[in-house]
Design an enzyme around this catalytic site. Structure first.
Site, PDB file in Angstrom:
ATOM      1  N   SER A 103       9.389  -0.534  19.151  1.00  0.00           N
ATOM      2  CA  SER A 103      10.829  -0.307  19.078  1.00  0.00           C
ATOM      3  C   SER A 103      11.225   0.600  20.221  1.00  0.00           C
ATOM      4  CB  SER A 103      11.170   0.368  17.739  1.00  0.00           C
ATOM      5  OG  SER A 103      12.477   0.885  17.723  1.00  0.00           O
ATOM      6  N   TYR A 145      10.149   7.872  11.756  1.00  0.00           N
ATOM      7  CA  TYR A 145      10.097   6.524  12.328  1.00  0.00           C
ATOM      8  C   TYR A 145       9.730   6.572  13.807  1.00  0.00           C
ATOM      9  CZ  TYR A 145      11.552   1.749  13.465  1.00  0.00           C
ATOM     10  OH  TYR A 145      11.576   0.434  13.894  1.00  0.00           O
TER      11      TYR A 145
END
Length: 254
Positions: free
Chosen positions: A139, A152
């Site tokens: 990501s 995250y």
């Protein structure tokens, strides 16, 4: 023989889109995820479209389950040439000082250790093929940080580190390592999982963004990288919607 692609997290979102796309590229897809009912629907849809796929129920947080995936790969109808480590997710948007240790542990186990488990299990088959490719779906959160995203971003930074390290360690062996880093992607489940099913908070993430990326956009990037000539290694592909210039810079209307 038909080349075989393994896609984890294939029951929804980017994983399901990638499985469908790779089937159109001529791969037999081993679609791996926990939810057998969704996998059955996915495989049926791929077959109806003229593709070929097999459902493999797999939890990437379980050593035993991943061993079952490796065994399924050994029974596949051709050489395993592609692994797409897509299983992952986010939980919570809390600051570091009050973040849930349980949420952080879940994110690390699914995103990081899941990638490790599956890669270790499948790497021998990829190498035997003589033309293997490992795709790590990380990501833009693996390249930058933002408030509330400590757990995250830590997990995705770790995934990015795995991809880079693995590329160094496999240098000279017939396996490419590709890292895909999507920005804002609107899928049915990602934000719902992050906010524990709170649909209003999930929708607010995309409020005013006319055209966020969708799962098919990322699947297109994965398929393009995976189908380059084997001597071409796309080390890292960063993809964002036009409206998103950076993690903190998103154009919203209305």
């Amino acid at each position: 023989m038909t080349p075989v692609a393994i896609v984890t997290g294939a029951s929804s979102g980017i994983g399901a889109a990638t499985a469908r796309r790779l089937a159109t590229e001529g791969f037999h897809v081993l679609a791996a995820a926990r939810r057998a009912d969704r996998l059955a629907d996915l495989v049926a849809g791929i077959a109806a479209a003229g593709g070929s796929a097999t459902a493999v129920t797999c939890d990437v947080t379980s050593d035993e389950s991943v061993a079952g995936l490796a065994a399924a790969a050994e029974r596949a109808p051709g050489p395993v040439t592609l692994l797409v480590n897509n299983a992952g997710g986010a939980r919570g948007l809390d600051p570091v000082e009050s973040g849930s240790v349980g949420d952080w542990q879940w994110m690390y186990d699914v995103n990081v250790l899941g990638t490790l488990r599956v890669t270790q299990a499948v790497l021998p088959a990829l190498e035997r093929s003589g033309a293997g490719t490992i795709v790590v779906v990380s990501s833009t959160a693996g390249l930058d940080v933002y408030e509330g995203g400590g757990g995250y971003t830590a997990a995705k930074h770790a995934q990015t580190a795995i991809a880079g390290t693995l590329r160094l360690e496999l240098c000279g062996r017939p396996v490419r390592v590709v890292e895909i880093d999507p920005g804002m992607v609107r899928t049915d489940e990602f934000s719902l999982v992050r906010f524990d099913g709170d649909a209003e908070r999930a929708a607010a993430v995309y409020a005013g963004v006319a055209e966020p990326l969708v799962a098919d956009d990322v699947a297109d990037c994965i398929a393009w990288c995976a189908t380059r000539p084997q001597h071409v290694n796309v080390d890292r592909l960063v993809v964002r919607p036009l409206a998103q210039a950076a993690q903190h810079k998103v154009h919203r209307v209305g």
